[in-house]
Enzyme design. Sequence first.
Site, PDB file in Angstrom:
ATOM      1  N   MET A 108      -5.254   2.430   5.009  1.00 57.40           N
ATOM      2  CA  MET A 108      -6.096   3.308   5.819  1.00 57.40           C
ATOM      3  C   MET A 108      -5.333   4.368   6.610  1.00 57.40           C
ATOM      4  O   MET A 108      -5.949   5.255   7.197  1.00 57.40           O
ATOM      5  CB  MET A 108      -6.941   2.469   6.795  1.00 57.40           C
ATOM      6  CG  MET A 108      -7.806   1.419   6.109  1.00 57.40           C
ATOM      7  SD  MET A 108      -8.884   2.135   4.805  1.00 57.40           S
ATOM      8  CE  MET A 108     -10.243   2.732   5.819  1.00 57.40           C
ATOM      9  N   ASN A 124      -3.780   6.567  -5.477  1.00 57.28           N
ATOM     10  CA  ASN A 124      -4.821   6.122  -4.548  1.00 57.28           C
ATOM     11  C   ASN A 124      -6.139   5.979  -5.288  1.00 57.28           C
ATOM     12  O   ASN A 124      -6.382   6.665  -6.284  1.00 57.28           O
ATOM     13  CB  ASN A 124      -4.979   7.144  -3.412  1.00 57.28           C
ATOM     14  CG  ASN A 124      -5.962   6.677  -2.346  1.00 57.28           C
ATOM     15  OD1 ASN A 124      -5.972   5.519  -1.947  1.00 57.28           O
ATOM     16  ND2 ASN A 124      -6.809   7.587  -1.891  1.00 57.28           N
ATOM     17  N   LEU A 128      -0.256   8.951   4.990  1.00 57.69           N
ATOM     18  CA  LEU A 128       1.203   8.920   4.820  1.00 57.69           C
ATOM     19  C   LEU A 128       1.787  10.303   5.123  1.00 57.69           C
ATOM     20  O   LEU A 128       1.167  11.325   4.822  1.00 57.69           O
ATOM     21  CB  LEU A 128       1.552   8.499   3.399  1.00 57.69           C
ATOM     22  CG  LEU A 128       1.265   7.019   3.090  1.00 57.69           C
ATOM     23  CD1 LEU A 128       1.236   6.781   1.587  1.00 57.69           C
ATOM     24  CD2 LEU A 128       2.285   6.113   3.759  1.00 57.69           C
ATOM     25  N   HIS A 145     -10.338   6.081  -4.592  1.00 57.71           N
ATOM     26  CA  HIS A 145     -11.258   6.630  -3.588  1.00 57.71           C
ATOM     27  C   HIS A 145     -12.701   6.474  -4.080  1.00 57.71           C
ATOM     28  O   HIS A 145     -12.995   6.801  -5.235  1.00 57.71           O
ATOM     29  CB  HIS A 145     -10.929   8.110  -3.355  1.00 57.71           C
ATOM     30  CG  HIS A 145     -11.757   8.733  -2.278  1.00 57.71           C
ATOM     31  ND1 HIS A 145     -11.483   8.573  -0.935  1.00 57.71           N
ATOM     32  CD2 HIS A 145     -12.867   9.498  -2.343  1.00 57.71           C
ATOM     33  CE1 HIS A 145     -12.389   9.218  -0.229  1.00 57.71           C
ATOM     34  NE2 HIS A 145     -13.243   9.791  -1.057  1.00 57.71           N
ATOM     35  N   GLY A 189      -7.783  -6.386   0.539  1.00 55.62           N
ATOM     36  CA  GLY A 189      -6.885  -6.462  -0.606  1.00 55.62           C
ATOM     37  C   GLY A 189      -7.559  -6.833  -1.912  1.00 55.62           C
ATOM     38  O   GLY A 189      -6.916  -7.410  -2.797  1.00 55.62           O
TER      39      GLY A 189
END
Lengths: 202, 202
Positions: B88, B105, B91, B107, B12
Site C-alpha cells: 500500500m 503491480n 515506492l 490493480h 497476502g
Amino acid sequence: MTRIGVLLSGRGTNLQALLDQVHGADAEIVCVASDKEDAPGLRRAREANVQTRTFPVDSFADRDARDAAIADWLEEERVDIVVLAGYMAILSPQFIARFPDRVVNVHPSLLPAFPGMRAVEQAVEYGVRVFGVTVHLVDDGVDSGAIILQRAIELPEMSDPTEVHQLLQGIEHELLPEAVRLMARGAVSRDPANPRRLIVAP
Amino acid sequence: MTRIGVLLSGRGTNLQALLDQVHGADAEIVCVASDKEDAPGLRRAREANVQTRTFPVDSFADRDARDAAIADWLEEERVDIVVLAGYMAILSPQFIARFPDRVVNVHPSLLPAFPGMRAVEQAVEYGVRVFGVTVHLVDDGVDSGAIILQRAIELPEMSDPTEVHQLLQGIEHELLPEAVRLMARGAVSRDPANPRRLIVAP
C-alpha cells in the site's frame, strides 16, 4: 411509438444498425440531421424513407445558433430520444438542456478511459489489452455522461487501430440498438442512491 | 530459476496465489517484505518457508531511506522480479530505478481508468458496467506503467464495491501468477515501435 432523431457526420453505419434493428419495431426513426451536407450516412436515411436535413455551421451565426436550429427541428418532429451516431461536433449545453437524459452517444472505449477524439488510437498507444464500447447519456462534458451499456473485448495482441476499430464497430452496431430499445421502453433510470449511476431494468 | 521478491501490506492473498501457482515451478519466491509488522500475509510466507522482513517507516529517517533498505535487501537476495502484492505504500523513484522494468503491480481496474486508491469504489460510483484487473510494470507514476495483462468482467447490475472486489480478487489470483510466469520466462518486452506498449510472447 417512441420517436427517435439521429445526428450523424459520417458513414452512418450506426444509423444503419438502428434502421435494421430498431426502426418500426421498438421505436421509429423520424428524422436524421447532419452537420455535413455530404455525409454519406444521409443516403441511408433517404433510402429508408426517413427525412433528412443538414445544418452546416456556416449557414448560422455561430455554433449555438446552429444547435438551436437542430433542437427546434427535433422538437417540431416530437423526438423523444436523440441518438448521436457518429456525430463529430460538440453540442452546446443549451442543446443538451433541452433534451435532459434523452441524448445518447456511442463511444469506442471503456469510458472513463480514453474520452474524446481518436479514442482507439489513444488506447493502442497506451498499450491496453482490453478494448470496448460505451453507450452513455450525453451531458455537458466530453463523453462524461452516465453509462447505459458497456461491452469489453480482450485483444491482447492487437496494435493496429484500424483493425481494433473494425472489431469495435461490430460491437457498436449491437450495443447502440440495444441501448435505444431499453430507453424506448423506459427501462433506464437514475439510481436514487447515486444519480451518477443508471439502473437498467432487465 | 528466476528469483522473486514480494512486497505486501495486508492479507497476502496474491502472495498465496503466487506460492500456489508459481513458487518452485516457474520461479522461486525468495523473500517477502512488508511495511507493516502485523501484515497477516507474512504468516503465509513463513508457512511456505520463505524468509520475511518488515520495514516499518518509523524505523527509518524517511520514506526514501526505508525504500533504500528494502532495495538493498532485495539485491542481496539477488531478486530478479519484484512483485507488489497488495503493497500500500508508494515506492520512491530511486527504488523503481534500481529495478527497471522488473517491478510488477496488480490493480483492480482496467487502467488507465481509476488509478490510485479505492479503484473499485471509484468505478462503482462512476457507474461503469465493465470492471477488470490490470497487471503492469511500475514506473514513477501512480498505476501508470506499461500493461502486461488485463482481464475484463461485465457486471452491469453490480453496485456493491465489496461484491465487485471479491470477484476481481479471483481474477487477480489468476492474472498476477500468469504475468509473473510470462516475465520469468522472458516473454515480456517493449514494443520497439512504441516503447510504452509491451509485447507479450504467446
